[in-house]
Write a protein that holds these residues in place. Structure first.
Motif, PDB file in Angstrom:
ATOM      1  N   ILE A  87       0.845  -1.197   0.000  1.00 58.02           N
ATOM      2  CA  ILE A  87       0.000   0.000   0.000  1.00 58.02           C
ATOM      3  C   ILE A  87       0.879   1.245   0.000  1.00 58.02           C
ATOM      4  O   ILE A  87       0.628   2.213  -0.736  1.00 58.02           O
ATOM      5  N   ARG A  88       1.925   1.228   0.810  1.00 62.23           N
ATOM      6  CA  ARG A  88       2.843   2.361   0.846  1.00 62.23           C
ATOM      7  C   ARG A  88       3.536   2.545  -0.514  1.00 62.23           C
ATOM      8  O   ARG A  88       3.674   3.675  -1.000  1.00 62.23           O
ATOM      9  N   LEU A  89       3.923   1.443  -1.138  1.00 53.60           N
ATOM     10  CA  LEU A  89       4.572   1.515  -2.443  1.00 53.60           C
ATOM     11  C   LEU A  89       3.636   2.129  -3.482  1.00 53.60           C
ATOM     12  O   LEU A  89       4.048   2.929  -4.328  1.00 53.60           O
ATOM     13  N   GLN A  90       2.380   1.750  -3.423  1.00 50.77           N
ATOM     14  CA  GLN A  90       1.405   2.304  -4.358  1.00 50.77           C
ATOM     15  C   GLN A  90       1.297   3.823  -4.182  1.00 50.77           C
ATOM     16  O   GLN A  90       1.234   4.582  -5.159  1.00 50.77           O
ATOM     17  N   ARG A  91       1.307   4.292  -2.950  1.00 49.96           N
ATOM     18  CA  ARG A  91       1.243   5.727  -2.687  1.00 49.96           C
ATOM     19  C   ARG A  91       2.504   6.424  -3.199  1.00 49.96           C
ATOM     20  O   ARG A  91       2.436   7.523  -3.764  1.00 49.96           O
ATOM     21  N   ILE A  92       3.637   5.797  -2.997  1.00 52.95           N
ATOM     22  CA  ILE A  92       4.905   6.367  -3.478  1.00 52.95           C
ATOM     23  C   ILE A  92       4.857   6.568  -4.987  1.00 52.95           C
ATOM     24  O   ILE A  92       5.219   7.630  -5.507  1.00 52.95           O
ATOM     25  N   GLN A  93       4.392   5.546  -5.709  1.00 53.07           N
ATOM     26  CA  GLN A  93       4.370   5.631  -7.167  1.00 53.07           C
ATOM     27  C   GLN A  93       3.373   6.680  -7.663  1.00 53.07           C
ATOM     28  O   GLN A  93       3.617   7.344  -8.669  1.00 53.07           O
ATOM     29  N   THR A  94       2.258   6.842  -6.959  1.00 46.88           N
ATOM     30  CA  THR A  94       1.293   7.875  -7.342  1.00 46.88           C
ATOM     31  C   THR A  94       1.901   9.257  -7.175  1.00 46.88           C
ATOM     32  O   THR A  94       1.759  10.129  -8.038  1.00 46.88           O
ATOM     33  N   LEU A  95       2.594   9.477  -6.076  1.00 44.25           N
ATOM     34  CA  LEU A  95       3.218  10.778  -5.836  1.00 44.25           C
ATOM     35  C   LEU A  95       4.344  11.044  -6.833  1.00 44.25           C
ATOM     36  O   LEU A  95       4.552  12.183  -7.259  1.00 44.25           O
ATOM     37  N   LYS A  96       5.059  10.002  -7.228  1.00 44.54           N
ATOM     38  CA  LYS A  96       6.073  10.164  -8.273  1.00 44.54           C
ATOM     39  C   LYS A  96       5.409  10.558  -9.592  1.00 44.54           C
ATOM     40  O   LYS A  96       5.920  11.398 -10.331  1.00 44.54           O
ATOM     41  N   TYR A  97       4.266   9.976  -9.869  1.00 42.42           N
ATOM     42  CA  TYR A  97       3.561  10.212 -11.127  1.00 42.42           C
ATOM     43  C   TYR A  97       3.155  11.682 -11.278  1.00 42.42           C
ATOM     44  O   TYR A  97       3.189  12.234 -12.381  1.00 42.42           O
ATOM     45  N   ILE A  98       2.772  12.306 -10.160  1.00 44.26           N
ATOM     46  CA  ILE A  98       2.354  13.710 -10.266  1.00 44.26           C
ATOM     47  C   ILE A  98       3.539  14.658 -10.193  1.00 44.26           C
ATOM     48  O   ILE A  98       3.367  15.873 -10.229  1.00 44.26           O
ATOM     49  N   GLY A  99       4.769  14.121 -10.079  1.00 45.58           N
ATOM     50  CA  GLY A  99       5.943  14.960 -10.237  1.00 45.58           C
ATOM     51  C   GLY A  99       6.722  15.286  -8.985  1.00 45.58           C
ATOM     52  O   GLY A  99       7.606  16.144  -9.015  1.00 45.58           O
ATOM     53  N   LEU A 100       6.448  14.620  -7.865  1.00 47.95           N
ATOM     54  CA  LEU A 100       7.181  14.908  -6.636  1.00 47.95           C
ATOM     55  C   LEU A 100       8.507  14.164  -6.598  1.00 47.95           C
ATOM     56  O   LEU A 100       8.633  13.053  -7.115  1.00 47.95           O
ATOM     57  N   SER A 101       9.498  14.768  -5.958  1.00 47.71           N
ATOM     58  CA  SER A 101      10.798  14.121  -5.786  1.00 47.71           C
ATOM     59  C   SER A 101      10.710  13.079  -4.680  1.00 47.71           C
ATOM     60  O   SER A 101       9.809  13.121  -3.823  1.00 47.71           O
ATOM     61  N   LEU A 102      11.651  12.149  -4.664  1.00 48.48           N
ATOM     62  CA  LEU A 102      11.666  11.132  -3.606  1.00 48.48           C
ATOM     63  C   LEU A 102      11.859  11.774  -2.238  1.00 48.48           C
ATOM     64  O   LEU A 102      11.316  11.296  -1.236  1.00 48.48           O
ATOM     65  N   SER A 103      12.611  12.857  -2.187  1.00 49.36           N
ATOM     66  CA  SER A 103      12.797  13.567  -0.924  1.00 49.36           C
ATOM     67  C   SER A 103      11.481  14.140  -0.414  1.00 49.36           C
ATOM     68  O   SER A 103      11.142  14.018   0.765  1.00 49.36           O
ATOM     69  N   ASP A 104      10.714  14.758  -1.324  1.00 53.91           N
ATOM     70  CA  ASP A 104       9.400  15.301  -0.952  1.00 53.91           C
ATOM     71  C   ASP A 104       8.458  14.186  -0.511  1.00 53.91           C
ATOM     72  O   ASP A 104       7.720  14.320   0.470  1.00 53.91           O
ATOM     73  N   ILE A 105       8.487  13.066  -1.247  1.00 56.24           N
ATOM     74  CA  ILE A 105       7.604  11.942  -0.915  1.00 56.24           C
ATOM     75  C   ILE A 105       7.937  11.401   0.470  1.00 56.24           C
ATOM     76  O   ILE A 105       7.043  11.114   1.273  1.00 56.24           O
ATOM     77  N   SER A 106       9.213  11.263   0.753  1.00 55.18           N
ATOM     78  CA  SER A 106       9.634  10.756   2.063  1.00 55.18           C
ATOM     79  C   SER A 106       9.140  11.655   3.183  1.00 55.18           C
ATOM     80  O   SER A 106       8.623  11.185   4.200  1.00 55.18           O
ATOM     81  N   GLN A 107       9.262  12.966   2.982  1.00 57.58           N
ATOM     82  CA  GLN A 107       8.813  13.918   3.994  1.00 57.58           C
ATOM     83  C   GLN A 107       7.306  13.859   4.179  1.00 57.58           C
ATOM     84  O   GLN A 107       6.798  13.853   5.298  1.00 57.58           O
ATOM     85  N   ILE A 108       6.572  13.794   3.058  1.00 56.97           N
ATOM     86  CA  ILE A 108       5.116  13.746   3.124  1.00 56.97           C
ATOM     87  C   ILE A 108       4.642  12.505   3.870  1.00 56.97           C
ATOM     88  O   ILE A 108       3.798  12.573   4.766  1.00 56.97           O
ATOM     89  N   LEU A 109       5.180  11.336   3.516  1.00 53.41           N
ATOM     90  CA  LEU A 109       4.718  10.098   4.136  1.00 53.41           C
ATOM     91  C   LEU A 109       5.124  10.013   5.601  1.00 53.41           C
ATOM     92  O   LEU A 109       4.421   9.409   6.419  1.00 53.41           O
ATOM     93  N   SER A 110       6.225  10.650   5.964  1.00 51.94           N
ATOM     94  CA  SER A 110       6.637  10.628   7.373  1.00 51.94           C
ATOM     95  C   SER A 110       5.719  11.480   8.235  1.00 51.94           C
ATOM     96  O   SER A 110       5.580  11.254   9.438  1.00 51.94           O
ATOM     97  N   GLN A 111       5.069  12.477   7.606  1.00 47.33           N
ATOM     98  CA  GLN A 111       4.159  13.359   8.338  1.00 47.33           C
ATOM     99  C   GLN A 111       2.706  12.918   8.215  1.00 47.33           C
ATOM    100  O   GLN A 111       1.832  13.472   8.874  1.00 47.33           O
ATOM    101  N   ASP A 112       2.451  11.947   7.369  1.00 45.13           N
ATOM    102  CA  ASP A 112       1.081  11.536   7.061  1.00 45.13           C
ATOM    103  C   ASP A 112       0.465  10.814   8.249  1.00 45.13           C
ATOM    104  O   ASP A 112       1.065   9.913   8.830  1.00 45.13           O
ATOM    105  N   THR A 113      -0.758  11.219   8.608  1.00 43.17           N
ATOM    106  CA  THR A 113      -1.468  10.567   9.714  1.00 43.17           C
ATOM    107  C   THR A 113      -2.414   9.480   9.231  1.00 43.17           C
ATOM    108  O   THR A 113      -3.059   8.822  10.039  1.00 43.17           O
ATOM    109  N   LEU A 114      -2.518   9.297   7.926  1.00 40.85           N
ATOM    110  CA  LEU A 114      -3.409   8.265   7.385  1.00 40.85           C
ATOM    111  C   LEU A 114      -2.834   6.886   7.714  1.00 40.85           C
ATOM    112  O   LEU A 114      -1.689   6.604   7.394  1.00 40.85           O
ATOM    113  N   PRO A 115      -3.603   6.020   8.371  1.00 38.88           N
ATOM    114  CA  PRO A 115      -3.085   4.687   8.682  1.00 38.88           C
ATOM    115  C   PRO A 115      -2.619   3.966   7.429  1.00 38.88           C
ATOM    116  O   PRO A 115      -3.304   3.964   6.407  1.00 38.88           O
ATOM    117  N   GLU A 116      -1.429   3.366   7.493  1.00 36.59           N
ATOM    118  CA  GLU A 116      -0.825   2.745   6.311  1.00 36.59           C
ATOM    119  C   GLU A 116      -1.701   1.648   5.721  1.00 36.59           C
ATOM    120  O   GLU A 116      -1.728   1.428   4.527  1.00 36.59           O
TER     121      GLU A 116
END
Length: 400
Positions: A53-82
């Motif tokens: 599930i986390r991998l799927q979210r990572i790939q979606t965020l990559k698709y809309i143009g976010l960097s891996l650094s941005d994705i890492s920061q976003i998911l670390s702050q995300d309160t949505l249960p994995e």
């Protein structure tokens, strides 16, 4: 017969099924973006369903143009249960819809420039070029859009899962509008058009509907959400303090949970009064100062410095709204939507608390978040559930 789901998948299995390379998956592990749940006796990486599930979210965020650094920061702050795949997909769908609406907005700006060039060779000047740059730049921070979508999802999940009134706000509010034929309706601050999207099958065919918002991007979002029904609406970027319509043009004006954002509320009230016909009706919704106060109290009992509820509500609420509208409108009456929350799980409440624009998301991190989670679970175990006040409604103001 469907085969039972296996507990774990290896890096090779994921690569074969998803098309991602082994190198990519190993790199995600190395930078801490996607760590496998465990390793087997041969040190092979083993990934759980939650990891996928986390991998799927990572790939979606990559698709809309976010960097891996941005994705890492976003998911670390995300309160949505994995493990909450449904909520995750809903939130991602919302984000994709926003991006598609923005792309249509950009395309429209380019088409306008092409039209100038095709119309007799007229030169595109500084104003048009800078306007196009502004259009592309507007709402380009998709990392923040993701965070906003996640925060909205957290709030919706709490309301949808634990509200006692199953009618739902938008349906209840729509049912209070006049059901007369031929109405001319104006909504100020329409946002994403949710009021109409959730009531589209019940809108009379002969209503004339105009939706306005300060943000052109938000108007495109409303147009996108309404889909095939969008042709029934007129969309216009407009300020509630300077409504660009004639005197007495509308039977109904709607200001749905938006007046507390207006800088000069008395001026907006006078403008809404002006564009209404004699006998026309204003529907201005808001909340009371009691709304969700138990949530604020709960958070402050843990940390007195935490702020959860946005004080912007203090500008226009159910306790002061009548007085603020009574200047131009002689008849103002308040109608309340009866509802409350009864929450029996910790995570949706934590997700809500950390989703607001205040400081809870900064203060509830790391050890503090774990302590808060533990205390909340202990309380729920003792009490079974938490009662939370929901106090929303609208003012009906009639132009004499």
């Amino acid at each position: 017969m469907k085969e039972p789901q296996q507990a774990y998948m290896t890096t090779g299995q994921i690569a074969r099924r998803t098309g991602l390379t082994l190198r990519t998956l190993r790199y995600y592990d190395a930078i801490g973006l996607l760590k496998p749940t465990q390793h087997d006796s041969t040190a092979a990486r083993l990934y759980s369903r939650e990891d996928i599930i986390r991998l799927q979210r990572i790939q979606t965020l990559k698709y809309i143009g976010l960097s891996l650094s941005d994705i890492s920061q976003i998911l670390s702050q995300d309160t949505l249960p994995e493990q909450d795949l449904k909520a995750s997909l809903r939130m991602q769908k919302e984000l994709m819809r926003q991006k598609m609406a923005h792309m249509r907005y950009v395309t429209k700006a380019i088409d306008e420039a092409l039209g100038m060039l095709d119309g007799g060779g007229q030169e595109v000047g500084w104003d048009e070029l800078t306007a196009m740059i502004h259009t592309v730049h507007t709402e380009k921070d998709w990392g923040e859009q993701y965070r906003s979508a996640a925060r909205l999802q957290a709030r919706m999940a709490l309301y949808d899962g634990y509200s006692a009134n199953r009618t739902g706000w938008h349906r209840w509010f729509f049912d209070r509008l006049p059901q007369r034929p031929g109405l001319r309706v104006l909504e100020l601050g329409c946002g994403d058009g949710a009021l109409w999207e959730r009531s589209r099958e019940r809108i009379p065919e002969d209503w004339s509907l105009t939706l306005t918002d300060l943000s052109p991007g938000m108007l495109e979002e409303a147009r996108s959400r309404l889909g095939g029904a969008a042709g029934r609406f007129r969309f216009l970027a407009a300020d509630a303090e300077e409504i660009p319509f004639h005197d007495g043009e509308f039977d109904v004006v709607i200001a749905n949970h938006m007046l507390y954002h207006v800088m000069d509320i008395p001026r907006a009230a006078a403008e809404m009064h002006r564009v209404l016909k004699p006998g026309g009706r204003l529907y201005a919704s808001t909340m009371s100062l009691r709304h969700l106060q138990e949530v604020e109290t709960l958070a402050k009992a843990f940390d007195p410095q935490i702020e959860v509820l946005d004080p912007v509500l203090e500008r226009f609420h159910l306790e002061n709204g009548e007085a603020m509208l009574a200047g131009p409108f002689r008849t103002v009456k308040c109608f309340r939507y009866e509802d409350h929350l009864l929450v029996d799980k910790a995570e949706p409440l934590i997700a809500y608390i950390t989703s607001t624009p205040m400081n809870a998301k900064e203060r509830l991190v790391g050890e503090a978040l774990e302590r808060f989670r533990g205390e909340l679970k202990d309380r729920l175990e003792r009490e079974g559930s938490l009662f939370i006040t929901k106090d929303t409604g609208f003012f009906l103001a009639v132009k004499s």
